[in-house]
Enzyme design. Structure first.
Site, PDB file in Angstrom:
ATOM      1  N   LEU A 286      32.014 -14.826  -4.748  1.00 40.25           N
ATOM      2  CA  LEU A 286      30.694 -14.315  -5.129  1.00 40.25           C
ATOM      3  C   LEU A 286      30.621 -12.787  -5.094  1.00 40.25           C
ATOM      4  CD1 LEU A 286      28.474 -16.858  -3.179  1.00 40.25           C
ATOM      5  CD2 LEU A 286      28.847 -16.775  -5.638  1.00 40.25           C
ATOM      6  N   ARG A 287      31.762 -12.150  -4.840  1.00 42.70           N
ATOM      7  CA  ARG A 287      31.744 -10.694  -4.742  1.00 42.70           C
ATOM      8  C   ARG A 287      31.297 -10.059  -6.059  1.00 42.70           C
ATOM      9  NH1 ARG A 287      36.611  -9.799  -2.074  1.00 42.70           N
ATOM     10  NH2 ARG A 287      35.684  -9.927  -0.022  1.00 42.70           N
ATOM     11  N   GLY A 288      31.725 -10.628  -7.171  1.00 42.91           N
ATOM     12  CA  GLY A 288      31.354 -10.094  -8.486  1.00 42.91           C
ATOM     13  C   GLY A 288      29.852 -10.131  -8.714  1.00 42.91           C
TER      14      GLY A 288
END
Length: 348
Positions: A286-288
């Site tokens: 979920l970093r993006g």
């Protein structure tokens, strides 16, 4: 006057840099919101990477730090304070402060872990019971910019330490059961030449943004860049005077954006579309999603808006996602083009 000028090391003005808009935007957004997670700049040799990074650090307004503190501690923000300063505040001590330029720390390629993290004097700790800490580059970079040229040639272990500190905002040094922790919140900027090898995907993914720069092909633009540089080298003082108003305006825009950032909102539907784009592109984790949301807010604040719109997302999303795509060795499509195609499909 001239003697004083000659002794001063002049930095090329940020607003005088021609082209390379992607790199400049990524740096500005990371300065507005350091929690974006830094920027990796990949490009050909001689494209002004180091010049641009030094120029953004020089542009920023001075910061207030506690006098004689090893970690550039903030006088009122607990997250940016060393334990020693916190203790003095709790004891009711009066602390003096002074203004310093934003720290710009270079990490040399041959640096050791001790040089980066700092060292504890074990002998003094055991014999005299005193924790003596020799600060490393992570301490000096607190509240500033840490620049690693040729980051793709740096030892993976050191890159891991850098990324962990940048993400957590803290550096912990442990030796023989003795532990010292200090704030280490900085904008991490890495640069490299793709011909000399890529970073491992799991390390690359942890940089907030990824800017790609290319050698300028347009002859008239190349001439403009060369002339600008020659003018600066011949008479730095006049060149800096010429761009003084633009520098001050950009500095003011950044300060305003920093103060507005916490009040910028992003509509739920736009958040869903950002996550849909990440899903379509098979972005792991979920970093993006998180970084794109942060960067869009920072860009909206930079535009002096209090709400993110579609154009803000389109402006930053390629920078946030292109390095998170799974690489297919047989793929001839550039990762930036792939991101743009999916963005246009979903927003249209």
């Amino acid at each position: 006057m001239n003697k004083i000028q000659n002794k001063t090391r002049h930095i090329f003005p940020f607003t005088a840099i021609v082209g390379q808009e992607e790199m400049k935007l990524a740096l500005i957004l990371n300065v507005i919101d350091p929690k974006i997670g830094g920027v990796m700049i990949m490009g050909d040799r001689g494209t002004g990477k180091s010049t641009t990074i030094r120029a953004i650090a020089d542009l920023l307004p001075k910061i207030e730090v506690v006098l004689d503190d090893l970690f550039n501690s903030h006088i009122s923000d607990y997250d940016l304070m060393s334990d020693v300063v916190k203790q003095k505040i709790q004891e009711g001590s009066n602390l003096s402060t002074h203004l310093i330029k934003v720290p710009m720390i270079d990490l040399p390629l041959g640096a050791t872990e001790d040089r980066l993290c700092g060292t504890i004097d074990i002998e003094k700790a055991l014999n005299e019971g005193i924790k003596t800490f020799e600060p490393g580059l992570l301490a000096k970079a607190n509240r500033g910019i840490l620049y690693v040229d040729e980051v793709n040639l740096l030892d993976d272990h050191l890159v891991d330490i850098l990324l962990d500190s940048a993400a957590s905002g803290w550096n912990t040094v442990e030796r023989e059961g003795i532990s010292i922790r200090h704030p280490s919140r900085f904008v991490l900027v890495g640069s490299g030449n793709p011909e000399e090898g890529e970073l491992r995907p799991q390390l690359l993914d942890r940089f907030g943004m990824h800017a790609e720069i290319r050698t300028v092909k347009d002859p008239s633009l190349r001439v403009q860049i060369v002339e600008q540089r020659s003018k600066f080298d011949q008479d730095p003082f006049s060149c800096m005077k010429e761009f003084e108003d633009k520098q001050n305006q950009l500095k003011e825009d950044i300060v305003i954006a920093q103060s507005m950032l916490s009040s910028v909102v992003i509509d739920y539907d736009l958040k869903v579309k950002i996550s849909k784009i990440c899903g379509e592109l098979n972005v792991d984790g979920l970093r993006g999603d998180i970084v794109t949301n942060r960067a869009a807010k920072a860009f909206a604040a930079y535009q002096k808006k209090d709400e993110v719109d579609v154009d803000d997302i389109k402006k930053v999303i390629t920078l946030c996602l292109r390095h998170r795509l799974r690489k297919d060795p047989l793929d001839t499509i550039d990762s930036g083009t792939k991101v743009n195609d999916v963005v246009n499909d979903i927003f249209n």
